[in-house]
Write a protein that holds these residues in place. Structure first.
Motif, PDB file in Angstrom:
ATOM      1  N   THR A  56      14.279 -13.426  -0.897  1.00  0.00           N
ATOM      2  CA  THR A  56      13.549 -14.372  -0.071  1.00  0.00           C
ATOM      3  C   THR A  56      14.451 -15.579   0.160  1.00  0.00           C
ATOM      4  O   THR A  56      14.773 -16.311  -0.766  1.00  0.00           O
ATOM      5  N   THR A  58      14.950 -18.735   0.920  1.00  0.00           N
ATOM      6  CA  THR A  58      14.545 -20.135   1.040  1.00  0.00           C
ATOM      7  C   THR A  58      15.780 -20.990   1.294  1.00  0.00           C
ATOM      8  O   THR A  58      16.913 -20.527   1.105  1.00  0.00           O
ATOM      9  N   SER A  60      17.991 -22.901  -0.210  1.00  0.00           N
ATOM     10  CA  SER A  60      18.295 -23.183  -1.617  1.00  0.00           C
ATOM     11  C   SER A  60      19.698 -22.708  -1.982  1.00  0.00           C
ATOM     12  O   SER A  60      20.289 -21.868  -1.286  1.00  0.00           O
ATOM     13  N   THR A  63      19.950 -18.875  -2.304  1.00  0.00           N
ATOM     14  CA  THR A  63      20.252 -18.067  -1.114  1.00  0.00           C
ATOM     15  C   THR A  63      21.751 -18.069  -0.832  1.00  0.00           C
ATOM     16  O   THR A  63      22.334 -17.053  -0.464  1.00  0.00           O
ATOM     17  N   PRO A  82      11.277 -16.675   4.315  1.00  0.00           N
ATOM     18  CA  PRO A  82      10.305 -17.075   3.296  1.00  0.00           C
ATOM     19  C   PRO A  82       8.886 -17.175   3.840  1.00  0.00           C
ATOM     20  O   PRO A  82       7.939 -17.041   3.081  1.00  0.00           O
ATOM     21  N   ASP A  83       8.741 -17.390   5.139  1.00  0.00           N
ATOM     22  CA  ASP A  83       7.382 -17.494   5.690  1.00  0.00           C
ATOM     23  C   ASP A  83       6.861 -16.148   6.191  1.00  0.00           C
ATOM     24  O   ASP A  83       5.820 -16.087   6.832  1.00  0.00           O
ATOM     25  N   PRO A 168      17.087 -22.787   8.932  1.00  0.00           N
ATOM     26  CA  PRO A 168      16.722 -21.686   8.058  1.00  0.00           C
ATOM     27  C   PRO A 168      17.929 -20.821   7.700  1.00  0.00           C
ATOM     28  O   PRO A 168      18.842 -20.634   8.504  1.00  0.00           O
ATOM     29  N   ARG A 194      14.954 -29.425   5.244  1.00  0.00           N
ATOM     30  CA  ARG A 194      14.286 -29.305   6.549  1.00  0.00           C
ATOM     31  C   ARG A 194      15.111 -30.093   7.566  1.00  0.00           C
ATOM     32  O   ARG A 194      15.736 -31.094   7.212  1.00  0.00           O
ATOM     33  N   SER A 421       5.098 -13.709  10.618  1.00  0.00           N
ATOM     34  CA  SER A 421       5.726 -14.900  10.041  1.00  0.00           C
ATOM     35  C   SER A 421       4.994 -16.098  10.599  1.00  0.00           C
ATOM     36  O   SER A 421       4.508 -16.066  11.731  1.00  0.00           O
TER      37      SER A 421
END
Ligand code: MCA
Ligand code: AMP
Length: 458
Positions: A56, A58, A60, A63, A82-83, A168, A194, A421
């Motif tokens: 997943t 994210t 981070s 990833t 992730p969504d 993303p 973000r 999503s």
């Protein structure tokens, strides 16, 4: 520091720029190259020998470690949005056959193994077509390296830069350009978690990446935009940058944003140049090694943009027919974008999409067909037609026209958000008595877009 050599794509991890404590920072956590390499080797030790692996993705450090670990081990990484809801997640896992791994960035390993070959698949990114479920786009290390080197040249992108973005990490823009690009050029990376105007302003970068929605939100925030005037280069892509946003950014930052064009299947193929002349509404010229042509009707200046070059994908995973259909008989990739090329300076302009069923919303590519199928899975819905309506913030917003009973618009929005999503949810649901159709039964989406029909006509 080690290394597996250039095939890992990530020159910075070969130690050529030395180490640096703050090499990479994602959503407020920072790591050095040494720490990243140790964590990535722990991933490589786990996944070595597998066909592919998923996680997943994210925003981070985990990833980032997964992407690097996959490159070290020569095992393709499949980043899961992730969504994504259960239906989309299951589709990607079933289609790719990837096993899901957990990544702990605190783990370290001294794993070494045979270097991956440049032609080995490095990433499988899922992306929408006009109909049906998303397809896996297979990208090799050689294609990634070729693209990043071409972009480094075009943007004078180097280890002197600090790259800032908050995109993303499951698409080309954020993951390939925004992470692997930093690790190939040796530029410091600040991923803001973000892509908000405030976070971009605080990050103090020299090079910024954003989709047009991000740039238009920054242009609407003069204080944040002003903070970017210390930067060297602002780059926009994934969708068309509206000319008024270009002008506002220039006025507020003193910089003329450079636009570039690409696709998941081709990586970035056309771009403006740092220090070169840029015009609003244009995406520059082909990168070195890329050839483009316009497939226009006789006498017409615009037509489908087709291209060839070393950055192209290795095919859609497990779909030879779809891969073949993406090429012309003489071997050029059909982008599905309509473009024009300036006769004098060769500057490209993207005019639109050939298909009304391919929607770009906030820089995300969404096929109308997959949203229609999701809506039709709801027991209250008997007909559905999805269009992308022009939107000042998102470029296009997803609008669903449905024939339905016993369900509200908000419930249908949540239904799509939960199954596919969150970013694929319709922003608006319109209830109609019937979908206008032609004699073949095909929805007449142009009428839905222009409103030239009676929504209550049965
Ligand atoms: C709202 N939310 C919901 C619902 N409604 N959650 C569940 N169900 C609902 N019905 C929540 C979301 O979870 C999220 O929560 C929050 O509302 C806002 O979500 P959203 O509205 O989607 O965000 P946005 O503000 O509209 O996003 C704009 C964005 C985003 C940030 C610009 O669109 C974006 O990141 N775009 C980048 C796309 C991209 O990278 N494309 C590159 C493709 P929470 O806040 O908690 O999360 S690669 C490509 O195109 C090529 C190669 C190229 O050329 O680059
Ligand atoms: P994706 O596969 O998500 O990478 O989406 C690729 C599509 O994004 C292209 O086919 C174009 O339609 C669109 N796109 C990317 N960059 C630009 C740009 N600078 N201007 C206009 N459209 C773009």
């Amino acid at each position: 520091m080690n290394t597996e050599g250039d095939v890992t794509v990530l020159t910075a991890l070969d130690g050529v720029y030395g180490d640096r404590k703050d090499a990479i920072s994602v959503a407020g956590r920072t790591a050095s190259y040494e720490e990243l390499l140790g964590a990535a080797r722990a991933v490589a030790a786990d996944v070595a020998g597998a066909k592919s692996f998923a996680m997943t993705a994210t925003a981070s450090l985990e990833t980032v470690a997964a992407a690097v670990g996959g490159l070290l081990a020569g095992v393709p990484f499949v980043p899961l949005p992730p969504d994504a809801g259960p239906a989309e997640r299951e589709h990607v896992l079933r289609d790719s056959g990837a096993e899901v791994v957990e990544v702990d960035f605190a783990r370290r390993s001294g794993w070494t193994g045979p270097a991956a070959a440049p032609e080995d698949p490095a990433l499988v990114l899922y992306t929408s077509g006009t109909t049906g479920a998303p397809k896996g786009v297979v990208l090799t290390g050689a294609a990634l390296a070729a693209d990043l080197d071409a972009l480094a040249g075009a943007w004078q992108w180097s280890a002197e830069d600090t790259l800032v973005h908050g995109l993303p990490l499951f698409h080309v823009h954020g993951l390939v350009l925004g992470v692997l690009g930093a690790l190939r050029t040796g530029s410091r990376l600040v991923h803001t978690g973000r892509p908000t105007p405030g976070a971009y302003a605080e990050a103090g970068g020299s090079l910024y990446f954003g989709v047009p929605t991000v740039w238009s939100r920054i242009a609407a925030d003069p204080e944040a935009a002003g903070a970017l005037s210390a930067a060297r280069l602002l780059v926009s892509g994934s969708a068309a940058l509206p000319a008024p946003v270009f002008r506002d950014l220039e006025r507020l930052t003193g910089l003329r944003p450079v636009e570039r064009y690409g696709m998941t299947e081709t990586l970035i193929t056309v771009s403006g140049r740092a220090g070169g002349e840029v015009r609003p509404g244009t995406v520059g010229t082909p990168l070195p090694g890329i050839r483009t042509r316009i497939a226009a009707e006789p006498g017409a200046e615009i037509g489908e943009l087709q291209l060839t070059g070393p950055t192209l994908f290795a095919g859609y995973l497990g779909r030879p027919e779809a891969t073949a259909a993406a090429y012309t008989e003489d071997g050029w990739f059909r982008t599905g974008d309509i473009a024009a090329v300036d006769e004098v300076d060769g500057v490209h302009r993207i005019v639109g999409r050939a298909s009304i069923d391919m929607i770009k919303t906030g820089g995300y590519r969404v096929g109308a067909g997959e949203i229609e199928n999701a809506l039709l899975d709801h027991p209250g819905v008997s007909e559905a037609a999805v269009v992308g309506v022009p939107d000042a913030d998102l470029g296009q917003r997803i609008v669903a026209f449905v024939v339905a009973a016993g369900v509200t618009g908000a419930e249908l929005t949540d239904f799509v958000a939960a199954h596919l999503s969150v970013h694929k949810r319709p922003r608006e649901v319109r209830f109609v008595a019937a979908i206008p159709r032609n004699a073949m039964g095909k929805p007449q989406k142009k009428l839905l877009l222009t409103g030239e029909y009676d929504p209550q006509a049965g």
